[in-house]
Write a protein that holds these residues in place. Structure first.
Motif, PDB file in Angstrom:
ATOM      1  N   ILE A 278      70.709 -40.455  54.553  1.00 33.07           N
ATOM      2  CA  ILE A 278      71.088 -39.565  53.600  1.00 33.07           C
ATOM      3  C   ILE A 278      71.727 -39.750  53.060  1.00 33.07           C
ATOM      4  O   ILE A 278      71.402 -39.312  51.508  1.00 33.07           O
ATOM      5  CB  ILE A 278      72.227 -38.704  54.951  1.00 33.07           C
ATOM      6  CG1 ILE A 278      70.629 -37.987  56.288  1.00 33.07           C
ATOM      7  CG2 ILE A 278      72.871 -37.838  54.551  1.00 33.07           C
ATOM      8  CD1 ILE A 278      71.818 -37.489  56.736  1.00 33.07           C
ATOM      9  N   THR A 279      72.899 -41.043  53.342  1.00 40.40           N
ATOM     10  CA  THR A 279      73.270 -41.600  52.302  1.00 40.40           C
ATOM     11  C   THR A 279      72.040 -41.632  50.884  1.00 40.40           C
ATOM     12  O   THR A 279      72.667 -41.601  49.223  1.00 40.40           O
ATOM     13  CB  THR A 279      73.486 -42.577  52.206  1.00 40.40           C
ATOM     14  OG1 THR A 279      74.582 -42.494  53.306  1.00 40.40           O
ATOM     15  CG2 THR A 279      74.619 -42.945  51.467  1.00 40.40           C
ATOM     16  N   LEU A 280      70.748 -42.652  51.081  1.00 42.31           N
ATOM     17  CA  LEU A 280      70.074 -42.527  50.073  1.00 42.31           C
ATOM     18  C   LEU A 280      69.345 -41.214  49.105  1.00 42.31           C
ATOM     19  O   LEU A 280      69.409 -41.299  48.418  1.00 42.31           O
ATOM     20  CB  LEU A 280      68.964 -43.619  50.061  1.00 42.31           C
ATOM     21  CG  LEU A 280      69.948 -45.186  50.822  1.00 42.31           C
ATOM     22  CD1 LEU A 280      68.542 -46.161  51.523  1.00 42.31           C
ATOM     23  CD2 LEU A 280      69.898 -45.446  49.867  1.00 42.31           C
ATOM     24  N   ALA A 281      69.216 -40.113  49.572  1.00 44.25           N
ATOM     25  CA  ALA A 281      68.750 -38.940  50.042  1.00 44.25           C
ATOM     26  C   ALA A 281      70.526 -38.387  48.796  1.00 44.25           C
ATOM     27  O   ALA A 281      69.446 -37.609  47.854  1.00 44.25           O
ATOM     28  CB  ALA A 281      68.582 -38.544  50.322  1.00 44.25           C
ATOM     29  N   GLN A 282      71.429 -38.608  48.718  1.00 44.20           N
ATOM     30  CA  GLN A 282      72.079 -37.603  48.367  1.00 44.20           C
ATOM     31  C   GLN A 282      72.470 -39.125  46.661  1.00 44.20           C
ATOM     32  O   GLN A 282      72.749 -38.499  45.514  1.00 44.20           O
ATOM     33  CB  GLN A 282      73.874 -38.049  49.319  1.00 44.20           C
ATOM     34  CG  GLN A 282      74.507 -38.160  48.154  1.00 44.20           C
ATOM     35  CD  GLN A 282      76.324 -38.319  48.518  1.00 44.20           C
ATOM     36  OE1 GLN A 282      76.424 -39.188  49.223  1.00 44.20           O
ATOM     37  NE2 GLN A 282      76.763 -38.408  47.835  1.00 44.20           N
ATOM     38  N   TYR A 283      72.092 -39.958  46.848  1.00 47.23           N
ATOM     39  CA  TYR A 283      72.037 -41.145  45.158  1.00 47.23           C
ATOM     40  C   TYR A 283      71.076 -40.516  44.703  1.00 47.23           C
ATOM     41  O   TYR A 283      70.884 -40.679  43.440  1.00 47.23           O
ATOM     42  CB  TYR A 283      71.910 -42.150  45.962  1.00 47.23           C
ATOM     43  CG  TYR A 283      72.190 -43.591  45.246  1.00 47.23           C
ATOM     44  CD1 TYR A 283      73.625 -43.696  43.879  1.00 47.23           C
ATOM     45  CD2 TYR A 283      71.257 -43.793  44.436  1.00 47.23           C
ATOM     46  CE1 TYR A 283      73.286 -44.905  42.889  1.00 47.23           C
ATOM     47  CE2 TYR A 283      70.871 -45.140  43.376  1.00 47.23           C
ATOM     48  CZ  TYR A 283      72.070 -44.912  42.941  1.00 47.23           C
ATOM     49  OH  TYR A 283      71.906 -46.100  42.102  1.00 47.23           O
ATOM     50  N   TRP A 284      70.528 -40.423  45.373  1.00 49.91           N
ATOM     51  CA  TRP A 284      68.531 -39.891  44.434  1.00 49.91           C
ATOM     52  C   TRP A 284      68.902 -38.479  43.909  1.00 49.91           C
ATOM     53  O   TRP A 284      68.368 -37.964  42.843  1.00 49.91           O
ATOM     54  CB  TRP A 284      67.126 -40.262  45.707  1.00 49.91           C
ATOM     55  CG  TRP A 284      66.311 -39.468  45.123  1.00 49.91           C
ATOM     56  CD1 TRP A 284      65.396 -39.904  44.242  1.00 49.91           C
ATOM     57  CD2 TRP A 284      65.853 -38.787  45.538  1.00 49.91           C
ATOM     58  NE1 TRP A 284      63.882 -39.415  43.749  1.00 49.91           N
ATOM     59  CE2 TRP A 284      64.506 -38.277  44.371  1.00 49.91           C
ATOM     60  CE3 TRP A 284      66.183 -36.521  46.218  1.00 49.91           C
ATOM     61  CZ2 TRP A 284      63.476 -36.960  44.132  1.00 49.91           C
ATOM     62  CZ3 TRP A 284      65.053 -35.807  45.910  1.00 49.91           C
ATOM     63  CH2 TRP A 284      64.109 -35.866  44.520  1.00 49.91           C
ATOM     64  N   ALA A 285      69.732 -38.075  44.913  1.00 44.72           N
ATOM     65  CA  ALA A 285      69.507 -35.852  44.217  1.00 44.72           C
ATOM     66  C   ALA A 285      70.294 -35.983  43.113  1.00 44.72           C
ATOM     67  O   ALA A 285      70.128 -35.723  42.230  1.00 44.72           O
ATOM     68  CB  ALA A 285      70.398 -35.176  45.529  1.00 44.72           C
ATOM     69  N   ILE A 286      71.515 -36.583  43.175  1.00 45.65           N
ATOM     70  CA  ILE A 286      72.514 -36.606  41.935  1.00 45.65           C
ATOM     71  C   ILE A 286      72.056 -37.330  40.961  1.00 45.65           C
ATOM     72  O   ILE A 286      72.010 -36.788  39.587  1.00 45.65           O
ATOM     73  CB  ILE A 286      73.737 -37.466  42.392  1.00 45.65           C
ATOM     74  CG1 ILE A 286      74.239 -36.076  43.624  1.00 45.65           C
ATOM     75  CG2 ILE A 286      74.397 -37.610  41.002  1.00 45.65           C
ATOM     76  CD1 ILE A 286      75.834 -36.969  44.392  1.00 45.65           C
ATOM     77  N   THR A 287      71.257 -38.803  41.062  1.00 43.90           N
ATOM     78  CA  THR A 287      71.051 -39.666  39.696  1.00 43.90           C
ATOM     79  C   THR A 287      69.955 -38.601  39.310  1.00 43.90           C
ATOM     80  O   THR A 287      69.492 -39.318  38.292  1.00 43.90           O
ATOM     81  CB  THR A 287      70.766 -41.055  39.556  1.00 43.90           C
ATOM     82  OG1 THR A 287      70.072 -40.895  41.201  1.00 43.90           O
ATOM     83  CG2 THR A 287      71.414 -41.602  40.160  1.00 43.90           C
ATOM     84  N   ARG A 288      68.583 -38.368  40.011  1.00 44.69           N
ATOM     85  CA  ARG A 288      67.902 -37.437  39.587  1.00 44.69           C
ATOM     86  C   ARG A 288      67.910 -36.381  37.782  1.00 44.69           C
ATOM     87  O   ARG A 288      67.596 -36.240  37.313  1.00 44.69           O
ATOM     88  CB  ARG A 288      67.017 -37.044  40.891  1.00 44.69           C
ATOM     89  CG  ARG A 288      65.443 -36.895  40.008  1.00 44.69           C
ATOM     90  CD  ARG A 288      65.078 -35.602  41.458  1.00 44.69           C
ATOM     91  NE  ARG A 288      65.779 -34.245  41.931  1.00 44.69           N
ATOM     92  CZ  ARG A 288      64.894 -33.544  41.531  1.00 44.69           C
ATOM     93  NH1 ARG A 288      63.717 -33.361  42.104  1.00 44.69           N
ATOM     94  NH2 ARG A 288      66.090 -32.387  42.638  1.00 44.69           N
ATOM     95  N   ARG A 289      69.043 -35.770  39.092  1.00 41.07           N
ATOM     96  CA  ARG A 289      69.666 -33.981  37.960  1.00 41.07           C
ATOM     97  C   ARG A 289      70.169 -35.016  36.763  1.00 41.07           C
ATOM     98  O   ARG A 289      69.874 -34.390  36.162  1.00 41.07           O
ATOM     99  CB  ARG A 289      70.797 -33.318  38.803  1.00 41.07           C
ATOM    100  CG  ARG A 289      70.886 -32.332  38.088  1.00 41.07           C
ATOM    101  CD  ARG A 289      71.896 -31.779  39.060  1.00 41.07           C
ATOM    102  NE  ARG A 289      73.247 -32.834  39.325  1.00 41.07           N
ATOM    103  CZ  ARG A 289      74.047 -31.897  37.794  1.00 41.07           C
ATOM    104  NH1 ARG A 289      73.943 -31.023  36.893  1.00 41.07           N
ATOM    105  NH2 ARG A 289      75.506 -32.619  38.112  1.00 41.07           N
ATOM    106  N   GLU A 290      70.718 -36.635  37.056  1.00 37.57           N
ATOM    107  CA  GLU A 290      71.094 -36.534  36.010  1.00 37.57           C
ATOM    108  C   GLU A 290      70.301 -37.189  34.636  1.00 37.57           C
ATOM    109  O   GLU A 290      70.450 -37.050  33.654  1.00 37.57           O
ATOM    110  CB  GLU A 290      72.838 -37.987  35.717  1.00 37.57           C
ATOM    111  CG  GLU A 290      73.586 -37.295  35.602  1.00 37.57           C
ATOM    112  CD  GLU A 290      74.631 -37.821  36.917  1.00 37.57           C
ATOM    113  OE1 GLU A 290      74.564 -38.857  37.270  1.00 37.57           O
ATOM    114  OE2 GLU A 290      75.289 -36.981  37.082  1.00 37.57           O
ATOM    115  N   ALA A 291      69.079 -37.926  35.438  1.00 32.92           N
ATOM    116  CA  ALA A 291      68.134 -38.668  34.601  1.00 32.92           C
ATOM    117  C   ALA A 291      67.716 -37.554  33.756  1.00 32.92           C
ATOM    118  O   ALA A 291      67.101 -37.421  32.614  1.00 32.92           O
ATOM    119  CB  ALA A 291      67.340 -39.102  35.368  1.00 32.92           C
ATOM    120  N   GLU A 292      67.555 -35.855  34.582  1.00 30.33           N
ATOM    121  CA  GLU A 292      66.756 -35.188  33.880  1.00 30.33           C
ATOM    122  C   GLU A 292      67.286 -34.674  32.779  1.00 30.33           C
ATOM    123  O   GLU A 292      67.250 -33.369  31.346  1.00 30.33           O
ATOM    124  CB  GLU A 292      66.771 -33.565  34.859  1.00 30.33           C
ATOM    125  CG  GLU A 292      66.146 -33.702  35.747  1.00 30.33           C
ATOM    126  CD  GLU A 292      65.652 -32.554  36.629  1.00 30.33           C
ATOM    127  OE1 GLU A 292      67.125 -31.593  37.187  1.00 30.33           O
ATOM    128  OE2 GLU A 292      65.183 -32.669  38.059  1.00 30.33           O
TER     129      GLU A 292
END
Lengths: 293, 278
Positions: A278-292
């Motif tokens: 879940i921690t990794l999913a959060q990290y992914w969800a936040i960084t992916r949006r920033e990359a967008e």
């Protein structure tokens, strides 16, 4: 760092960071590795050890008690996290103003979060218990039989969820309030000029601006609720017959009730992987949006 | 509160919801308070008597005279203050090192510490219990305090804070012939007091309310912290103490933490804001 200080810097760097790093290595890293190793052992609390490979994990896969505790934990998280998130968001929207009344209300909604789990369960035990609780007293006045909130298999999990939501509201509200403070005010002014309705302003501006906070709240709460322990142990003792036993309570009972340390350690590793995911999913969800962006 | 605060009035439905929510938050607390002022005998007959006089301070007197609650309170204070002091010292030292000093593996070690943020307590608590048993640390203050000192978030937080302090200050102090420790102690540390307050309040709250670790580490009543002591009182409630006495314990145990909350409300709110913006 300038070069002239290089040598001295080496020594003093370790002098300053050393004490923490030493404790970190002995009290966090070492137990973490020891835990993984223990999960492959038949081990009791008193030091007997035999290597059993993946036996403990295989046993967990076929243990209905463990299955039920995993299911209970997920049901609890599902009953807690979405309502908690929505209620906290609504309250934050209502309380995001500079008046003294709003400040008082913020204080009220945050007050329960400074209490310990022991006090919270003590309070809610005597709200919910059918023989002396507040809810029972009210039902009697209304001429109804009080419900057995803490002992009926269908009611224990909802009771734990309500108690937990009451206890945990403060932190998400504060996170949402902080998130709302980050929304640039000129967007709202533009929306006001467009004569955009309150409703569409919320959907088009407020909610998208809060996406990062929303992800943070959901993930932090999910990680926290998957580790729910004190409420279940104290309010319902995991009962009746395991109907409200959570994963951590399962681990606690296995280790400190049945002295089966290796088995408990294996269950703890599974929980660890879930929380880590879940921690990794959060990290992914936040960084992916920033990359967008 | 700044710019983005909405100035328009709340719709009536929202106001009603807010009031209802506040009532749900407050009612359990008021109920607890009322029960704590009633005699146990009266509550035994019917707990609805809590809504009417006579009220009494008897339960609070029983706490102060001859109950273990004061001892548990003392233990909680020692453990929480010890943890807070330790965390502030260790995290300030480490934060300064990671922010300002150049030493081999600095970046690697920092990342290594940050990884600790992803480790939930469940993954370490059982083996730590074993390890502490081996060291004979259970039922002791060091045994209760040490696990709380491993605070990766505190190191991260202090590192960020030290990084934000302009380096000109260091250079100026170094030119004046200050040693590295003097620079840290006399020049930089005073500037971090707001961060110390925030981290301190959070560490204190977390330590005061911790349940899992003291539950398995402190097994004799004279080493119980308030959380564990009240849990045991709650479990034994049927046989031993009355309802009013139990609730008075809950109120009594909440007072220190409520005082901390009221004094440090600003720091708490600021720290939350920090988490969200991070």
């Amino acid at each position: 760092m300038t070069r002239s200080r290089g040598k001295a810097g080496h020594l003093s760097g370790y002098a300053f960071a050393g004490p923490f790093l030493l404790l970190y290595a002995t009290i966090l890293v070492y137990p973490l590795l020891l835990g993984i190793w223990l999960s492959f052992q038949r081990a009791d609390l008193f030091g007997a050890r035999t290597w059993v490979g993946f036996d403990n994990y295989a046993r967990l896969l076929t243990d209905p008690t463990f299955h039920q505790s995993v299911l209970n934990t997920f049901v609890l998280a599902l009953l807690i996290v979405p309502p908690l998130t929505v209620i906290a968001l609504l309250l934050a929207l209502a309380l995001n103003r500079a008046t003294r009344t709003a400040a008082v209300f913020r204080g009220i909604f945050f007050s329960s979060s400074v209490l310990s789990v022991t006090i919270v369960t003590l309070i809610w035990r005597f709200i919910l218990t059918p023989d002396a609780g507040l809810v029972a007293e009210i039902s009697q006045v209304l001429g109804r039989e009080p419900l057995p909130f803490l002992s009926h298999p269908d009611l224990t999990i909802p009771s734990l969820a309500i108690t937990t939501i009451w206890w945990s509201l403060g932190f998400p509200i504060m996170l949402f309030l902080a998130g709302l403070q980050q929304v640039p005010p000129d967007i709202y002014e533009a929306a006001a000029l467009d004569r955009s309705s309150r409703w569409s302003t919320f959907w088009r501006i407020t909610l998208p601006s809060l996406r990062r906070t929303l992800v943070l709240v959901i993930m932090l709460q999910t990680a926290a609720q998957l580790q729910l322990f004190g409420q279940a142990q104290l309010l319902t003792a995991g009962g009746p017959s395991g109907a409200s036993r959570t994963m951590v309570l399962f681990i606690y009972e296995v280790v400190f009730g049945r002295w089966d340390l290796g088995y408990g350690a294996a269950a703890a590793e599974i929980l660890f992987l879930l929380v880590l995911g879940i921690t990794l999913a959060q990290y992914w969800a936040i960084t992916r949006r920033e990359a967008e962006r | 509160m700044s710019a983005a605060v909405s100035r328009n009035r709340l719709p009536i439905a929202a106001t009603a919801g807010l009031l209802l929510g506040a009532a749900i938050m407050v009612t359990p607390l008021v109920w607890t308070l009322l029960l704590s002022f009633k005699s146990n005998a009266e509550l035994m007959r019917d707990s609805a008597t809590a809504f009417s006089a006579p009220y009494t301070l008897e339960n609070y007197r029983s706490i102060l005279v001859g109950s273990s609650v004061s001892r548990w309170l003392l233990n909680s204070l020692i453990v929480s203050l010890g943890t807070t002091a330790g965390v502030l010292i260790l995290c300030s030292l480490a934060g300064y090192a990671f922010a300002r000093l150049d030493f081999p593996f600095r970046r690697t070690l920092f990342v290594f510490v940050l990884l600790g943020l992803a480790v939930p307590e469940q993954a370490v608590i059982l083996p730590r219990h074993q390890f502490f048993a081996l060291l004979g640390l259970h039922n002791s203050y060091p045994g209760l305090i040490l696990p709380g000192l491993v605070a990766p978030f505190g190191v991260f937080f202090m590192t960020q804070y030290f990084r934000a302090i302009p380096r000109d200050l260091d250079e100026a102090a170094m030119l004046d012939g200050a040693s590295r420790f003097t620079l840290f102690w006399k020049v930089l540390l005073p500037l971090t007091i707001p961060a110390q307050a925030t981290l301190g309040v959070f560490t204190f709250l977390g330590s005061w309310n911790d349940y899992w670790w003291p539950l398995i580490s402190a097994t004799t009543s004279d080493r119980f912290t308030l959380t564990v002591g009240l849990a045991s009182a709650q479990m034994n409630y049927a046989q031993t103490s009355g309802l009013g006495f139990l609730m008075a314990q809950a109120v009594f145990a909440s007072i220190p933490i409520l005082i901390v909350y009221i004094i440090f409300q600003k720091q708490i709110v600021r720290a939350m804001a920090g988490t969200a913006v991070r």
